[in-house]
Design a protein around this motif. Structure first.
Motif, PDB file in Angstrom:
ATOM      1  N   VAL A  55      28.734  83.346  57.116  1.00 40.78           N
ATOM      2  CA  VAL A  55      27.796  82.486  56.392  1.00 40.78           C
ATOM      3  C   VAL A  55      26.382  82.986  56.674  1.00 40.78           C
ATOM      4  O   VAL A  55      25.941  82.989  57.826  1.00 40.78           O
ATOM      5  N   PRO A  56      25.645  83.439  55.640  1.00 43.88           N
ATOM      6  CA  PRO A  56      24.300  83.966  55.888  1.00 43.88           C
ATOM      7  C   PRO A  56      23.289  82.848  56.112  1.00 43.88           C
ATOM      8  O   PRO A  56      23.536  81.684  55.766  1.00 43.88           O
ATOM      9  N   ASN A  57      22.131  83.201  56.668  1.00 44.59           N
ATOM     10  CA  ASN A  57      21.109  82.173  56.893  1.00 44.59           C
ATOM     11  C   ASN A  57      20.385  81.792  55.610  1.00 44.59           C
ATOM     12  O   ASN A  57      19.533  80.908  55.613  1.00 44.59           O
ATOM     13  N   THR A  58      20.737  82.450  54.511  1.00 45.35           N
ATOM     14  CA  THR A  58      20.186  82.102  53.194  1.00 45.35           C
ATOM     15  C   THR A  58      21.130  81.214  52.394  1.00 45.35           C
ATOM     16  O   THR A  58      20.857  80.901  51.230  1.00 45.35           O
ATOM     17  N   ALA A  59      22.244  80.798  52.984  1.00 47.64           N
ATOM     18  CA  ALA A  59      23.350  80.229  52.209  1.00 47.64           C
ATOM     19  C   ALA A  59      22.979  78.968  51.442  1.00 47.64           C
ATOM     20  O   ALA A  59      23.247  78.862  50.242  1.00 47.64           O
ATOM     21  N   LEU A  60      22.389  77.994  52.108  1.00 47.92           N
ATOM     22  CA  LEU A  60      22.279  76.652  51.538  1.00 47.92           C
ATOM     23  C   LEU A  60      20.846  76.350  51.121  1.00 47.92           C
ATOM     24  O   LEU A  60      19.956  76.209  51.961  1.00 47.92           O
ATOM     25  N   GLY A  61      20.643  76.240  49.806  1.00 51.67           N
ATOM     26  CA  GLY A  61      19.303  76.003  49.291  1.00 51.67           C
ATOM     27  C   GLY A  61      19.220  74.778  48.406  1.00 51.67           C
ATOM     28  O   GLY A  61      20.226  74.216  47.971  1.00 51.67           O
ATOM     29  N   VAL A  62      17.978  74.376  48.124  1.00 45.43           N
ATOM     30  CA  VAL A  62      17.684  73.259  47.224  1.00 45.43           C
ATOM     31  C   VAL A  62      16.471  73.642  46.385  1.00 45.43           C
ATOM     32  O   VAL A  62      15.522  74.255  46.892  1.00 45.43           O
ATOM     33  N   ASN A  63      16.504  73.281  45.111  1.00 48.43           N
ATOM     34  CA  ASN A  63      15.364  73.503  44.229  1.00 48.43           C
ATOM     35  C   ASN A  63      14.306  72.426  44.427  1.00 48.43           C
ATOM     36  O   ASN A  63      14.629  71.236  44.556  1.00 48.43           O
ATOM     37  N   ALA A 317      28.762  84.985  47.401  1.00 48.07           N
ATOM     38  CA  ALA A 317      27.356  84.697  47.121  1.00 48.07           C
ATOM     39  C   ALA A 317      26.598  84.539  48.437  1.00 48.07           C
ATOM     40  O   ALA A 317      27.105  83.960  49.397  1.00 48.07           O
ATOM     41  N   GLN A 318      25.368  85.048  48.463  1.00 47.89           N
ATOM     42  CA  GLN A 318      24.549  84.968  49.667  1.00 47.89           C
ATOM     43  C   GLN A 318      23.650  83.740  49.688  1.00 47.89           C
ATOM     44  O   GLN A 318      23.038  83.434  50.713  1.00 47.89           O
ATOM     45  N   ASN A 319      23.573  83.054  48.560  1.00 47.01           N
ATOM     46  CA  ASN A 319      22.704  81.884  48.468  1.00 47.01           C
ATOM     47  C   ASN A 319      23.189  81.013  47.322  1.00 47.01           C
ATOM     48  O   ASN A 319      23.561  81.518  46.260  1.00 47.01           O
ATOM     49  N   VAL A 320      23.197  79.679  47.533  1.00 50.64           N
ATOM     50  CA  VAL A 320      23.501  78.721  46.474  1.00 50.64           C
ATOM     51  C   VAL A 320      22.485  77.589  46.585  1.00 50.64           C
ATOM     52  O   VAL A 320      22.370  76.952  47.636  1.00 50.64           O
ATOM     53  N   ASP A 321      21.737  77.345  45.497  1.00 45.34           N
ATOM     54  CA  ASP A 321      20.668  76.344  45.502  1.00 45.34           C
ATOM     55  C   ASP A 321      21.021  75.202  44.554  1.00 45.34           C
ATOM     56  O   ASP A 321      21.154  75.411  43.343  1.00 45.34           O
ATOM     57  N   TRP A 322      21.157  74.011  45.098  1.00 41.47           N
ATOM     58  CA  TRP A 322      21.452  72.830  44.292  1.00 41.47           C
ATOM     59  C   TRP A 322      20.218  72.429  43.491  1.00 41.47           C
ATOM     60  O   TRP A 322      19.094  72.482  43.987  1.00 41.47           O
ATOM     61  N   TRP A 323      20.436  72.034  42.235  1.00 39.90           N
ATOM     62  CA  TRP A 323      19.348  71.488  41.419  1.00 39.90           C
ATOM     63  C   TRP A 323      19.471  69.971  41.443  1.00 39.90           C
ATOM     64  O   TRP A 323      20.421  69.441  40.886  1.00 39.90           O
ATOM     65  N   ASP A 324      18.528  69.239  42.054  1.00 42.29           N
ATOM     66  CA  ASP A 324      17.358  69.633  42.777  1.00 42.29           C
ATOM     67  C   ASP A 324      17.059  68.576  43.820  1.00 42.29           C
ATOM     68  O   ASP A 324      17.895  67.714  44.077  1.00 42.29           O
ATOM     69  N   LEU A 325      15.885  68.610  44.450  1.00 38.61           N
ATOM     70  CA  LEU A 325      15.546  67.654  45.503  1.00 38.61           C
ATOM     71  C   LEU A 325      15.260  66.269  44.919  1.00 38.61           C
ATOM     72  O   LEU A 325      15.894  65.279  45.285  1.00 38.61           O
ATOM     73  N   HIS A 326      14.244  66.174  44.072  1.00 41.89           N
ATOM     74  CA  HIS A 326      13.962  64.968  43.281  1.00 41.89           C
ATOM     75  C   HIS A 326      13.972  65.377  41.817  1.00 41.89           C
ATOM     76  O   HIS A 326      13.547  66.478  41.479  1.00 41.89           O
ATOM     77  N   ASN A 327      14.389  64.472  40.938  1.00 35.93           N
ATOM     78  CA  ASN A 327      14.323  64.793  39.519  1.00 35.93           C
ATOM     79  C   ASN A 327      13.762  63.624  38.723  1.00 35.93           C
ATOM     80  O   ASN A 327      12.648  63.672  38.243  1.00 35.93           O
TER      81      ASN A 327
END
Length: 707
Positions: A55-63, A317-327
């Motif tokens: 699991v890379p340190n870039t794995a879990l992201g948020v928009n 995948a090295q990164n996955v970013d959920w859309w989003d923090l607030h919408n």
């Protein structure tokens, strides 16, 4: 009598659990509940010897977005740390292609005056994350992007490593887009990359590609070949994936849609392979492409998040970013699907992990920064996908129970079990391979009726029950001690064919040979993994005894290929009787390809509630579609029912995310109100998700409409 308390020392794992379970967040209203039926047994295999990747340190992201009025709220950094976010994307989807970072303005749009780049970086630093920045390739210029790199990494020394050239530049909805012009985008991307790397050669820059099967077929090949011809290649490839289109959401459809990920990723890897090793970043994903509805704020979307993001990571995948923090709130009047058949407690939609407290049409969200269920789903995922952990093989014998597992840096094994069944509870029969499945173990739980993630303790690992619509993490501590050197084996696997169609059989034959040391009552294990790294087939032979030089009897079995094209890997193992000792682990005993399925051949029948009506009288149209080809499949397609009159003036109703397997039927009902007199006919169109016609079905059914 004094009782001495036994304490498990789990190092970083304990810190992770404390951080995840002690997040101080407002509670949400209890989710809808369903009546559970008696528990059934599900067989789960977790193989610590089947390593899939780190699991890379870039794995879990948020928009995040410049228009988010709550981005700078004091609570945000701790809320992000509490769910393990490691990447924050900025300045926000399509807004990126109209955003001027120097003036913090959006052409024809809105940017919160406080959400400057420097203030965003303050959130990043406080959250302990790293940024990924999308530069304006729509209305901006290479020099403007280069100036941003200068400001970020030379002037302010932020060390921003990851940058993107525009957002979805293949889409006609983007400002300054390159729809149907992939070579034009490639040339533009090269200009941006050259200008930006002239300022800081160490940065990594990605370009927009399309998740295979979801858009313009030749975009990826043309972008990559054009860039290659110009002597510049991207450092990473960017894709976005939204599982459904609005209006056609179903809970079962969403939760099964993750089956597409393995094929998309396998195809993408093949497209990239000619140009070296180019990592994949999935910088946007969620349940529906626009107009989020009731499902987006429900527990179902939390379960989807866990399976979705885990599948992409296990696929490589090295990164996955959920859309989003607030919408923000989307009500029925604004296009949200609030069908009561969709699970959930809110009659509105919102992409955000957190509420922004907005209101519309007399409906209000909870107070700003109240977590929606997806926030807690993310928290459950982060407990498993810990940076530095090793993703390992896992699977179940039931499509409604998804399993993901990692071996944490301290040696503990963390298993995430997702029950996608709305009514059925499952008792887990756990087969542990390559580790000792001994309690006590820690657990985390989120499901129906949960207001937050609940930590717990489990003494007996053969006493695990998965309630309907729930996710359970089981953290099994490492057993200390030294495993002595044991026997060694070689293995050989032969296949009946290197390529197999969906629904056809692949015959596998594996023989093991003992090359050192005797084994008594060992276990031989042959496993099949799909392109996403999921265990999808297994044949086990236990109670086997070997002496050095002895070979096993061949293990021969038939495996039926699923409708998930791509490259499948056979792995072979030899374990001790209790499964804790690994005598042999062949991570690539054989590979074969599941090919694309045959095209669908669909029949349709239409029934009308009436055959003669007056103008303005509603008519119910019931259409049943059936896949009749023995090896034909419709994947994520469109089933469109037309009402045609007056020289092809028509109305239509569609199921936009339809899947049909051989022999399967689906029935769609539509209430149609004719507005003109005449004779109406009711043909059907079968299309791919990109509206390529697969079939046209004419019907003899007619409706007569009079004044």
């Amino acid at each position: 009598m004094n009782r001495k308390q036994r304490t498990l020392k789990l190092g970083t794992l304990a810190a992770t659990i404390v951080a995840l379970s002690a997040v101080a967040t407002p509670a949400v209203a209890s989710a809808d509940t369903t009546t559970a039926i008696a528990s059934s047994t599900v067989h789960v295999t977790v193989n610590a010897a089947a390593e899939l990747g780190i699991v890379p340190n870039t794995a879990l992201g948020v928009n995040t977005a410049v228009w988010d009025g709550h981005l700078l709220d004091a609570a945000i950094p701790s809320l992000l740390r509490g769910i393990g976010v490691t990447m924050l994307r900025y300045p926000g989807g399509s807004t990126s292609d109209e955003y001027n970072w120097q003036t913090n303005t959006v052409t024809g749009g809105y940017a919160d005056p406080n959400n400057t780049f420097d203030n965003f970086m303050g959130v990043v630093q406080k959250a302990g994350a790293q940024p990924i920045i999308t530069v304006n390739a729509g209305t901006g210029t290479p020099s403007e992007a280069a100036a941003w790199v200068q400001d970020a990494n030379v002037t302010h020394h932020y060390g921003v490593k990851y940058w993107e050239i525009g957002n979805e530049m293949y889409g006609s909805w983007e400002a300054g887009n390159f729809a149907n012009n992939p070579s034009g985008y490639a040339k533009e991307a090269v200009s941006f990359i050259q200008a930006m790397k002239a300022v800081d050669p160490s940065i990594k820059i990605g370009v927009d590609l399309i998740a295979p099967g979801t858009g313009e077929d030749d975009w990826n090949a043309t972008v990559l070949s054009t860039m290659h011809s110009l002597g510049v290649l991207p450092d990473f490839a960017i894709v976005h994936w939204y599982a459904q289109n609005p209006g056609g959401e179903t809970d079962a459809g969403l939760l099964s849609s993750t089956n597409q990920i393995s094929t998309m990723m396998d195809t993408l890897k093949q497209q990239l392979s000619s140009y070296g090793t180019i990592p994949v970043f999935v910088t946007e994903t969620n349940s529906v492409s626009y107009n989020p509805g009731r499902q987006s704020t429900s527990l179902v979307n939390a379960l989807f998040l866990d399976d979705d993001m885990a599948d992409w990571l296990e696929s490589g995948a090295q990164n996955v970013d959920w859309w989003d923090l607030h919408n923000g709130i989307v009500t029925q009047q604004a296009g949200a699907n609030v069908d009561p058949n969709l699970y959930g407690q809110y009659n509105y939609g919102d992409y955000g992990l957190l509420s922004n407290g907005s209101s519309d049409n007399g409906i209000s969200e909870p107070a700003a920064n109240t977590p929606f269920p997806t926030y807690y789903g993310y928290q459950m995922l982060a407990a498993v996908m810990v940076p530095g952990a090793t993703m390992i093989g896992a699977g179940s014998n039931n499509d409604l129970v998804a399993v993901h597992a990692t071996k944490l840096p301290n040696g503990a094994v963390d298993v995430m079990l997702i029950n996608k069944d709305p009514k059925q509870a499952y008792t887990v029969d756990l087969q542990a391979e390559g580790f000792a499945a001994k309690g006590p173990a820690f657990t985390l739980f989120y499901g129906q009726g949960s207001n937050a993630v609940t930590p717990g303790k489990l003494d007996n690992l053969q006493n695990v029950t998965l309630p309907p619509y729930s996710v359970t993490d089981i953290i099994i501590p490492a057993v200390p001690g030294h495993q002595p050197q044991g026997p060694q084996f070689t293995d050989k696997t032969t296949l009946s064919t290197p390529q197999v169609k969906p629904s056809a059989n692949e015959t596998l034959t594996t023989t093991f040979t003992d090359t050192r040391g005797a084994v008594k009552d060992g276990t031989l294990d042959v496993e099949i993994y799909n392109p996403a790294g999921q265990l999808v087939g297994q044949q086990v032979q236990s109670g086997v005894t070997f002496t050095p030089g002895q070979s096993s009897q061949p293990i021969t079995w038939n495996w039926t290929a699923p409708d998930s094209p791509g490259t499948y890997t056979v792995k072979a193992f030899v374990f001790s009787q209790d499964g804790t000792s690994v005598y042999a682990a062949d991570p690539s005993a054989a590979t074969f390809t599941v090919t694309q399925p045959d095209p669908p051949t669909i029949s349709a029948t239409v029934q009308l509630s009436a055959t003669t009506v007056k103008v303005g009288t509603p008519v119910t149209i019931t259409t049943t579609y059936t896949e009749t080809a023995p090896t034909g499949y419709l994947n994520n397609g469109l089933l469109v029912q037309y009402a045609v009159y007056n020289n092809w003036t028509s109305s239509q109703q569609s199921n936009p995310t339809a899947t049909l397997t051989p022999g399967q039927s689906v029935t769609e009902t539509w209430t149609f109100t004719p507005e003109q007199a005449g004779t109406y006919t009711f043909p059907e169109g079968i299309f791919t998700s990109g509206w390529t016609q697969l079939q046209w079905i004419n019907q003899n059914v007619t409706l007569t409409v009079t004044n």
